[in-house]
Design a protein around this motif. Sequence first.
Motif, PDB file in Angstrom:
ATOM      1  N   LEU A 128       0.836  -1.200   0.000  1.00  0.00           N
ATOM      2  CA  LEU A 128       0.000   0.000   0.000  1.00  0.00           C
ATOM      3  C   LEU A 128       0.870   1.248   0.000  1.00  0.00           C
ATOM      4  O   LEU A 128       0.608   2.212  -0.738  1.00  0.00           O
ATOM      5  CB  LEU A 128      -0.906  -0.031   1.233  1.00  0.00           C
ATOM      6  CG  LEU A 128      -2.175   0.825   1.242  1.00  0.00           C
ATOM      7  CD1 LEU A 128      -3.051   0.517   0.063  1.00  0.00           C
ATOM      8  CD2 LEU A 128      -2.933   0.585   2.550  1.00  0.00           C
ATOM      9  N   ILE A 129       1.925   1.247   0.821  1.00  0.00           N
ATOM     10  CA  ILE A 129       2.852   2.381   0.869  1.00  0.00           C
ATOM     11  C   ILE A 129       3.540   2.566  -0.482  1.00  0.00           C
ATOM     12  O   ILE A 129       3.657   3.690  -1.004  1.00  0.00           O
ATOM     13  CB  ILE A 129       3.902   2.174   1.980  1.00  0.00           C
ATOM     14  CG1 ILE A 129       3.229   2.161   3.349  1.00  0.00           C
ATOM     15  CG2 ILE A 129       4.966   3.272   1.943  1.00  0.00           C
ATOM     16  CD1 ILE A 129       4.146   1.695   4.477  1.00  0.00           C
ATOM     17  N   ALA A 130       4.012   1.447  -1.076  1.00  0.00           N
ATOM     18  CA  ALA A 130       4.690   1.524  -2.372  1.00  0.00           C
ATOM     19  C   ALA A 130       3.776   2.120  -3.435  1.00  0.00           C
ATOM     20  O   ALA A 130       4.202   2.968  -4.240  1.00  0.00           O
ATOM     21  CB  ALA A 130       5.159   0.132  -2.800  1.00  0.00           C
ATOM     22  N   ALA A 131       2.505   1.694  -3.439  1.00  0.00           N
ATOM     23  CA  ALA A 131       1.563   2.204  -4.434  1.00  0.00           C
ATOM     24  C   ALA A 131       1.362   3.710  -4.280  1.00  0.00           C
ATOM     25  O   ALA A 131       1.302   4.451  -5.280  1.00  0.00           O
ATOM     26  CB  ALA A 131       0.232   1.465  -4.300  1.00  0.00           C
ATOM     27  N   GLU A 132       1.273   4.186  -3.036  1.00  0.00           N
ATOM     28  CA  GLU A 132       1.052   5.616  -2.807  1.00  0.00           C
ATOM     29  C   GLU A 132       2.296   6.437  -3.145  1.00  0.00           C
ATOM     30  O   GLU A 132       2.193   7.537  -3.703  1.00  0.00           O
ATOM     31  CB  GLU A 132       0.630   5.854  -1.357  1.00  0.00           C
ATOM     32  CG  GLU A 132      -0.719   5.264  -1.005  1.00  0.00           C
ATOM     33  CD  GLU A 132      -1.839   5.811  -1.879  1.00  0.00           C
ATOM     34  OE1 GLU A 132      -1.872   7.048  -2.115  1.00  0.00           O
ATOM     35  OE2 GLU A 132      -2.675   5.015  -2.342  1.00  0.00           O
ATOM     36  N   PHE A 133       3.482   5.936  -2.809  1.00  0.00           N
ATOM     37  CA  PHE A 133       4.702   6.646  -3.191  1.00  0.00           C
ATOM     38  C   PHE A 133       4.858   6.662  -4.715  1.00  0.00           C
ATOM     39  O   PHE A 133       5.334   7.648  -5.288  1.00  0.00           O
ATOM     40  CB  PHE A 133       5.930   6.009  -2.535  1.00  0.00           C
ATOM     41  CG  PHE A 133       6.268   6.577  -1.181  1.00  0.00           C
ATOM     42  CD1 PHE A 133       6.333   7.945  -0.960  1.00  0.00           C
ATOM     43  CD2 PHE A 133       6.540   5.728  -0.114  1.00  0.00           C
ATOM     44  CE1 PHE A 133       6.659   8.463   0.296  1.00  0.00           C
ATOM     45  CE2 PHE A 133       6.864   6.233   1.143  1.00  0.00           C
ATOM     46  CZ  PHE A 133       6.926   7.608   1.346  1.00  0.00           C
ATOM     47  N   TYR A 134       4.480   5.583  -5.373  1.00  0.00           N
ATOM     48  CA  TYR A 134       4.523   5.532  -6.841  1.00  0.00           C
ATOM     49  C   TYR A 134       3.673   6.655  -7.426  1.00  0.00           C
ATOM     50  O   TYR A 134       4.092   7.371  -8.338  1.00  0.00           O
ATOM     51  CB  TYR A 134       4.045   4.172  -7.322  1.00  0.00           C
ATOM     52  CG  TYR A 134       3.807   4.086  -8.817  1.00  0.00           C
ATOM     53  CD1 TYR A 134       4.871   3.989  -9.705  1.00  0.00           C
ATOM     54  CD2 TYR A 134       2.513   4.110  -9.332  1.00  0.00           C
ATOM     55  CE1 TYR A 134       4.653   3.924 -11.079  1.00  0.00           C
ATOM     56  CE2 TYR A 134       2.282   4.036 -10.698  1.00  0.00           C
ATOM     57  CZ  TYR A 134       3.350   3.940 -11.562  1.00  0.00           C
ATOM     58  OH  TYR A 134       3.131   3.879 -12.921  1.00  0.00           O
ATOM     59  N   ARG A 135       2.465   6.804  -6.899  1.00  0.00           N
ATOM     60  CA  ARG A 135       1.569   7.858  -7.396  1.00  0.00           C
ATOM     61  C   ARG A 135       2.151   9.258  -7.178  1.00  0.00           C
ATOM     62  O   ARG A 135       1.906  10.176  -7.960  1.00  0.00           O
ATOM     63  CB  ARG A 135       0.214   7.768  -6.690  1.00  0.00           C
ATOM     64  CG  ARG A 135      -0.610   6.546  -7.063  1.00  0.00           C
ATOM     65  CD  ARG A 135      -1.919   6.513  -6.301  1.00  0.00           C
ATOM     66  NE  ARG A 135      -2.697   7.719  -6.522  1.00  0.00           N
ATOM     67  CZ  ARG A 135      -3.727   8.112  -5.764  1.00  0.00           C
ATOM     68  NH1 ARG A 135      -4.084   7.371  -4.726  1.00  0.00           N
ATOM     69  NH2 ARG A 135      -4.385   9.207  -6.041  1.00  0.00           N
ATOM     70  N   ALA A 136       2.934   9.415  -6.084  1.00  0.00           N
ATOM     71  CA  ALA A 136       3.450  10.736  -5.718  1.00  0.00           C
ATOM     72  C   ALA A 136       4.780  11.078  -6.373  1.00  0.00           C
ATOM     73  O   ALA A 136       5.260  12.213  -6.237  1.00  0.00           O
ATOM     74  CB  ALA A 136       3.602  10.820  -4.197  1.00  0.00           C
ATOM     75  N   LEU A 137       5.401  10.118  -7.064  1.00  0.00           N
ATOM     76  CA  LEU A 137       6.696  10.399  -7.689  1.00  0.00           C
ATOM     77  C   LEU A 137       6.573  11.519  -8.708  1.00  0.00           C
ATOM     78  O   LEU A 137       5.545  11.669  -9.377  1.00  0.00           O
ATOM     79  CB  LEU A 137       7.218   9.142  -8.393  1.00  0.00           C
ATOM     80  CG  LEU A 137       7.764   8.008  -7.516  1.00  0.00           C
ATOM     81  CD1 LEU A 137       8.109   6.812  -8.390  1.00  0.00           C
ATOM     82  CD2 LEU A 137       8.981   8.468  -6.724  1.00  0.00           C
ATOM     83  N   PRO A 138       7.637  12.320  -8.873  1.00  0.00           N
ATOM     84  CA  PRO A 138       7.637  13.321  -9.944  1.00  0.00           C
ATOM     85  C   PRO A 138       7.638  12.617 -11.295  1.00  0.00           C
ATOM     86  O   PRO A 138       7.808  11.382 -11.363  1.00  0.00           O
ATOM     87  CB  PRO A 138       8.940  14.090  -9.698  1.00  0.00           C
ATOM     88  CG  PRO A 138       9.807  13.147  -8.942  1.00  0.00           C
ATOM     89  CD  PRO A 138       8.887  12.322  -8.102  1.00  0.00           C
TER      90      PRO A 138
END
Length: 613
Positions: free
Chosen positions: A389-399
């Motif tokens: 879940l954390i990985a998916a959210e960080f993926y979405r937030a990447l530049p």
Amino acid sequence: MSEPNRKAFLLKKFLVLSVLFPLLALMGAELVCRVVVGTPDAGDRIFETVEGGARLRVRAPFRSSFHPLEFQAKKATGSIRILCLGGSSTFGFPLGSEAAFPHWLEALLEKFHPECKAEVLNLGAMSYGSQRISAALPEYLSLSPDVILIYSGHNEFVERTHNRPAGGKSRSILDSLRLLQVLRRRVAQQKPRPAMAFEVYRETVHLKDAAERDEAVKQFRENYAAILRKCKEEGASVVAATMPSNLLDWRPDGARRFEKGRENQWSKHFEEGGRLFISGKFKAALKELNGASEIDPTHALLQYQMGRCFYELKRFVEAKTALTNARDRDASPQRAFTSINEAIQAAARETGTPLVELVEVFKKASDNGIVGSRLIEDYVHPTVEGHRLIAAEFYRALPPIGGSDGSKKKGPKEVREFLASLGKSDTGTNAAFFYNLGLKFINQGNWAKVVETNRRAVKIDPYHALAYNNLGRGLQELGSLDEALDCYQKARQLRADIAGIHLNLGSVYQARKDSEKAIDAFREAIKLRPGNARAHYSLAATLADKEQMEDAIRHYRKAIKFDPNLFEAHANLGLAYALTGRTQKAQEAWTRSLEIRPGDPVVGEWMGKLRNE
């Protein structure tokens, strides 16, 4: 030149020379050190160069905190380097690096963006808080990262770094002197543990008051904002995140009343509510616990029991409020308070940093909006599902990735389906997993499970000293003193530098009536951790049993110095005074003990006997 002028001239000359000569001597010594020592001391550097400088790897002293990473010193042309910073949750404890969110993020980028050649470095370090991340930040930034992801906020109370200035700030001119570095290194060799050791020694922090908690949060906010600013100044994109924790299935590690007054009434409500709670009479328990809360709501375990009662009664909004209060009022905090997350949000706003609201994400993914053990294994460490879940959210937030715009990122459905297709990590051969699971059962007082999980840990890893230590604790609680002794002795052979092992060893010797060995073990614990109140108390109690009252009194007093609210130390100090004829001091000690635990029948009986003599 007249005599007065000549004297004035000589005085000025003397003063100039008295400054100049030491300065010249210092400059000479510094020159020698620069020639002999060469480059600045790398003793606190995390990475070392290998293969002629082509690669970097984590230095041996840091491999107990970091993964044993090795990677190219210079990132490949056309690739992006992503650093993931934080503590044991970023590290992936207890599941391992292949279950942690940096691993899943790299898998997402390899699958959906192979053209960007992403390199995701997991720089999570065991028990690292903002103080240590800040201190290591210049070295992290020297790795030329494109993106830095920060998942930090749980470890602000595991060591009392909030009483020291934040690291990672510009070094002073004095700090750059080779001579000073050499002297510091020589002094450090005489110390058993430097101020910022390679490995964090987790303290059992007990907050004195709310002000201490607030000061730690203030220091965290300053550290966190400084980290974000420094990353941006160096040209790295940075993404912050709030810190979810287990509310439902983890009771507070420490509880105390931060307000005073009406102790007897409060205790009566609390104790009766606790009895009813254990027996499953949640409605009746809630009535009693509410009575205590109306007098003083600051006791964390009171709030936790209220929250669990609300939850069992399906009053989920009230349950979430009470369980959040239980976490936020924990007197021995190991989870990020609401105020920690507010500090992260404020720092992100101030610095214009993208923020991933993982607290909200985990809440939405949890049953009834209350985070429990499905997403967080123990108190803060995510499960495999939580890490994904954390990985998916960080993926979405990447530049924008690889020169593309954000619209080329895959949507939530595709991301979830891909991560789900990867299967689960195997924890069956991971000793750390079972050791950490055992910690959860210690917190819950389930000693049979403590024994079961730590037996599995030491079977997998016969060199896991802390698992042997906790296996001994479980066996001792269950009355198996001989087996407990054997476990503590094995733990001591493996890690003689840990005070807690000697303390536990002393306790089992004490239980076996082997006073001399108990005293030796307690003294060794004190030698390693002079400020350990429990070690001083245990030594004092053993000395008192041997009628060595003056030494016992001295260590009871030291126990009280390091933990002023240790009821047993005040009570037994009073007894020691009474037995040596110091009735006034006995009365004073017992009066203080009753302030901590009002109405204690044993102390009340002792005071009554003393008055009747």
